[in-house]
Design a protein around this motif. Structure first.
Motif, PDB file in Angstrom:
ATOM      1  N   LEU A 279     -21.930  22.388  19.637  1.00  0.00           N
ATOM      2  CA  LEU A 279     -23.321  22.038  19.934  1.00  0.00           C
ATOM      3  C   LEU A 279     -23.789  20.822  19.154  1.00  0.00           C
ATOM      4  O   LEU A 279     -24.725  20.143  19.556  1.00  0.00           O
ATOM      5  CB  LEU A 279     -24.237  23.224  19.644  1.00  0.00           C
ATOM      6  CG  LEU A 279     -24.112  24.402  20.607  1.00  0.00           C
ATOM      7  CD1 LEU A 279     -25.023  25.536  20.167  1.00  0.00           C
ATOM      8  CD2 LEU A 279     -24.443  23.983  22.025  1.00  0.00           C
ATOM      9  N   LEU A 280     -23.142  20.523  18.038  1.00  0.00           N
ATOM     10  CA  LEU A 280     -23.545  19.365  17.249  1.00  0.00           C
ATOM     11  C   LEU A 280     -23.017  18.058  17.819  1.00  0.00           C
ATOM     12  O   LEU A 280     -23.432  16.983  17.401  1.00  0.00           O
ATOM     13  CB  LEU A 280     -23.100  19.535  15.801  1.00  0.00           C
ATOM     14  CG  LEU A 280     -23.803  20.645  15.026  1.00  0.00           C
ATOM     15  CD1 LEU A 280     -23.224  20.746  13.633  1.00  0.00           C
ATOM     16  CD2 LEU A 280     -25.286  20.422  14.977  1.00  0.00           C
ATOM     17  N   SER A 281     -22.082  18.135  18.759  1.00  0.00           N
ATOM     18  CA  SER A 281     -21.560  16.903  19.345  1.00  0.00           C
ATOM     19  C   SER A 281     -22.436  16.386  20.485  1.00  0.00           C
ATOM     20  O   SER A 281     -22.306  15.249  20.904  1.00  0.00           O
ATOM     21  CB  SER A 281     -20.138  17.128  19.847  1.00  0.00           C
ATOM     22  OG  SER A 281     -20.141  18.055  20.908  1.00  0.00           O
ATOM     23  N   LEU A 282     -23.302  17.234  21.004  1.00  0.00           N
ATOM     24  CA  LEU A 282     -24.234  16.816  22.052  1.00  0.00           C
ATOM     25  C   LEU A 282     -25.313  15.923  21.460  1.00  0.00           C
ATOM     26  O   LEU A 282     -25.513  15.893  20.246  1.00  0.00           O
ATOM     27  CB  LEU A 282     -24.884  18.047  22.687  1.00  0.00           C
ATOM     28  CG  LEU A 282     -23.949  19.012  23.418  1.00  0.00           C
ATOM     29  CD1 LEU A 282     -24.711  20.262  23.813  1.00  0.00           C
ATOM     30  CD2 LEU A 282     -23.344  18.365  24.631  1.00  0.00           C
ATOM     31  N   PRO A 283     -26.059  15.190  22.294  1.00  0.00           N
ATOM     32  CA  PRO A 283     -27.218  14.458  21.758  1.00  0.00           C
ATOM     33  C   PRO A 283     -28.176  15.442  21.083  1.00  0.00           C
ATOM     34  O   PRO A 283     -28.364  16.564  21.570  1.00  0.00           O
ATOM     35  CB  PRO A 283     -27.860  13.836  22.992  1.00  0.00           C
ATOM     36  CG  PRO A 283     -26.787  13.798  24.014  1.00  0.00           C
ATOM     37  CD  PRO A 283     -25.870  14.942  23.709  1.00  0.00           C
ATOM     38  N   TRP A 284     -28.768  15.039  19.982  1.00  0.00           N
ATOM     39  CA  TRP A 284     -29.556  15.959  19.167  1.00  0.00           C
ATOM     40  C   TRP A 284     -30.765  16.525  19.907  1.00  0.00           C
ATOM     41  O   TRP A 284     -31.232  17.615  19.611  1.00  0.00           O
ATOM     42  CB  TRP A 284     -30.006  15.287  17.871  1.00  0.00           C
ATOM     43  CG  TRP A 284     -31.032  14.219  18.077  1.00  0.00           C
ATOM     44  CD1 TRP A 284     -30.800  12.901  18.291  1.00  0.00           C
ATOM     45  CD2 TRP A 284     -32.444  14.393  18.108  1.00  0.00           C
ATOM     46  NE1 TRP A 284     -31.979  12.240  18.454  1.00  0.00           N
ATOM     47  CE2 TRP A 284     -33.014  13.124  18.355  1.00  0.00           C
ATOM     48  CE3 TRP A 284     -33.295  15.481  17.958  1.00  0.00           C
ATOM     49  CZ2 TRP A 284     -34.377  12.939  18.449  1.00  0.00           C
ATOM     50  CZ3 TRP A 284     -34.659  15.295  18.056  1.00  0.00           C
ATOM     51  CH2 TRP A 284     -35.180  14.031  18.287  1.00  0.00           C
TER      52      TRP A 284
END
Length: 62
Positions: free
Chosen positions: A3-8
């Motif tokens: 989930l941290l690799s998606l746009p914030w």
């Protein structure tokens, strides 16, 4: 999926819009009312802001 690799902003946007749309739909079709409680919308917005802040902090720490 990380989930941290998606746009914030993607996860907080989804966490805010989906419950609002569901609550609006339930109020419209079940109770025949237009709109929803301002306290519920404010609570969703504040919790979404906290989640967004945590995501940004975790991305910076990472």
């Amino acid at each position: 999926m990380d989930l941290l690799s998606l746009p914030w902003w993607l996860l907080p946007a989804v966490l805010f819009t989906l419950p609002v749309l569901v609550a609006l739909g339930v109020n419209r079709w079940r109770f025949h009312r237009i709109g929803m409680s301002q306290h519920l919308v404010l609570g969703l917005f504040v919790s979404t802001c906290w989640i967004a802040a945590l995501i940004v902090i975790l991305q910076q720490v990472r």
